[in-house]
Design a protein around this motif. Structure first.
Motif, short mmCIF file in Angstrom:
data_model
loop_
_atom_site.label_atom_id
_atom_site.label_comp_id
_atom_site.label_asym_id
_atom_site.label_seq_id
_atom_site.Cartn_x
_atom_site.Cartn_y
_atom_site.Cartn_z
N PRO A 5 0.84 -1.20 0.00
CA PRO A 5 0.00 0.00 0.00
C PRO A 5 0.87 1.25 0.00
CG PRO A 5 -0.73 -1.54 1.69
CD PRO A 5 0.55 -2.07 1.13
N TYR A 6 0.38 2.29 -0.66
CA TYR A 6 1.13 3.54 -0.75
C TYR A 6 1.30 4.18 0.62
CZ TYR A 6 2.14 8.41 -1.79
OH TYR A 6 2.68 9.66 -1.82
N GLN A 7 0.26 4.11 1.43
CA GLN A 7 0.30 4.74 2.74
C GLN A 7 0.46 3.68 3.82
OE1 GLN A 7 -3.45 6.74 2.74
NE2 GLN A 7 -2.60 8.58 1.84
N PRO A 8 1.20 4.02 4.89
CA PRO A 8 1.36 3.07 5.99
C PRO A 8 0.01 2.80 6.68
CG PRO A 8 2.93 4.88 6.17
CD PRO A 8 1.99 5.22 5.07
N PHE A 9 -0.07 1.65 7.34
CA PHE A 9 -1.30 1.23 7.98
C PHE A 9 -1.78 2.23 9.04
CE2 PHE A 9 -3.42 -1.17 11.39
CZ PHE A 9 -4.53 -1.60 10.69
N LEU A 10 -0.87 2.71 9.89
CA LEU A 10 -1.25 3.65 10.94
C LEU A 10 -1.82 4.94 10.36
CD1 LEU A 10 -1.41 4.25 13.95
CD2 LEU A 10 0.93 5.10 13.84
N LEU A 11 -1.25 5.40 9.27
CA LEU A 11 -1.76 6.61 8.64
C LEU A 11 -3.17 6.39 8.12
CD1 LEU A 11 -0.93 9.49 7.80
CD2 LEU A 11 -0.25 8.55 5.61
N ARG A 12 -3.43 5.25 7.53
CA ARG A 12 -4.78 4.95 7.02
C ARG A 12 -5.77 4.82 8.17
NH1 ARG A 12 -4.10 -0.16 3.78
NH2 ARG A 12 -2.13 -0.31 4.86
N VAL A 13 -5.36 4.19 9.27
CA VAL A 13 -6.26 4.02 10.42
C VAL A 13 -6.58 5.38 11.05
CG1 VAL A 13 -6.39 3.11 12.77
CG2 VAL A 13 -5.61 1.66 10.91
N LEU A 14 -5.56 6.20 11.28
CA LEU A 14 -5.79 7.52 11.87
C LEU A 14 -6.65 8.38 10.96
CD1 LEU A 14 -2.28 8.34 13.39
CD2 LEU A 14 -4.40 7.84 14.64
N ILE A 20 -14.33 9.47 10.33
CA ILE A 20 -15.58 8.97 10.91
C ILE A 20 -16.04 9.84 12.07
CG2 ILE A 20 -16.56 7.06 12.24
CD1 ILE A 20 -14.88 5.18 10.44
N CYS A 21 -15.11 10.20 12.95
CA CYS A 21 -15.48 11.06 14.08
C CYS A 21 -15.95 12.43 13.60
CB CYS A 21 -14.31 11.21 15.05
SG CYS A 21 -13.97 9.74 16.02
N LEU A 22 -15.31 12.97 12.58
CA LEU A 22 -15.72 14.27 12.06
C LEU A 22 -17.11 14.20 11.44
CD1 LEU A 22 -14.96 17.20 11.53
CD2 LEU A 22 -13.98 16.47 9.37
N LEU A 23 -17.38 13.17 10.65
CA LEU A 23 -18.72 13.03 10.06
C LEU A 23 -19.78 12.85 11.14
CD1 LEU A 23 -18.08 10.77 6.95
CD2 LEU A 23 -18.75 13.17 6.99
N LEU A 64 -8.80 15.16 19.52
CA LEU A 64 -7.69 14.41 20.11
C LEU A 64 -6.92 13.59 19.07
CD1 LEU A 64 -9.27 13.14 23.44
CD2 LEU A 64 -7.65 15.00 23.13
N VAL A 65 -7.62 13.03 18.10
CA VAL A 65 -6.97 12.18 17.11
C VAL A 65 -6.34 13.00 16.00
CG1 VAL A 65 -7.38 10.37 15.39
CG2 VAL A 65 -8.46 10.22 17.61
N PHE A 66 -6.95 14.12 15.62
CA PHE A 66 -6.47 14.90 14.49
C PHE A 66 -5.02 15.38 14.64
CE2 PHE A 66 -6.20 18.85 11.95
CZ PHE A 66 -6.35 18.27 10.70
N PRO A 67 -4.61 15.94 15.80
CA PRO A 67 -3.20 16.36 15.91
C PRO A 67 -2.22 15.20 15.75
CG PRO A 67 -4.48 17.35 17.65
CD PRO A 67 -5.37 16.36 16.97
N VAL A 68 -2.57 14.02 16.27
CA VAL A 68 -1.70 12.85 16.10
C VAL A 68 -1.62 12.48 14.62
CG1 VAL A 68 -1.42 10.41 16.68
CG2 VAL A 68 -2.28 12.00 18.40
N PHE A 69 -2.74 12.51 13.94
CA PHE A 69 -2.78 12.23 12.50
C PHE A 69 -1.92 13.23 11.72
CE2 PHE A 69 -5.04 13.40 8.50
CZ PHE A 69 -4.65 12.31 7.75
#
Length: 82
Positions: A5-14, A20-23, A64-69
Motif C-alpha cells: 500500500p502507498y500509505q502506511p497502515f497507521l496513517l490509514r487508520v488515523l 468517521i469522528c468528524l462526520l 484528540l486524534v487529528f493532531p496525532v494524524f
C-alpha cells in the motif's frame, strides 16, 4: 507480483478514525441544532436532549486524534521528500 500500500497502515487508520469522528460530529451537530433551535432547518429527528453530549464526545475524539494524524502524516511525508 504484490504491491505494498502507498500509505502506511497507521496513517490509514488515523485518517479513517478522524474522518468517521468528524462526520459523526457534523451529523450530531445538525441533530443538536434541530433539538435546541431549529429556526432555519428543522428535520424530523427525535427530541433526544442527550445528543449534545454525544456531539461533544465525537468533537473531542476528533480534536484528540487529528493532531496525532497531522503530526504522523507530516513526519512520514518529510521522510518521503528526502
Amino acid at each position: 507480483m504484490t504491491h505494498r500500500p502507498y500509505q502506511p497502515f497507521l496513517l490509514r487508520v488515523l485518517h479513517g478514525i478522524t474522518g468517521i469522528c468528524l462526520l459523526l460530529a457534523i451529523i450530531t451537530a445538525l441533530w443538536t441544532y434541530t433539538v435546541y433551535d431549529g429556526r432555519w432547518v428543522s428535520l424530523p429527528l427525535p427530541d433526544y436532549k442527550e445528543i449534545e453530549g454525544i456531539h461533544g464526545t465525537f468533537g473531542l475524539y476528533t480534536l484528540l486524534v487529528f493532531p496525532v494524524f497531522v503530526w504522523y502524516a507530516f513526519h512520514r511525508g518529510q521522510k518521503r521528500l528526502i
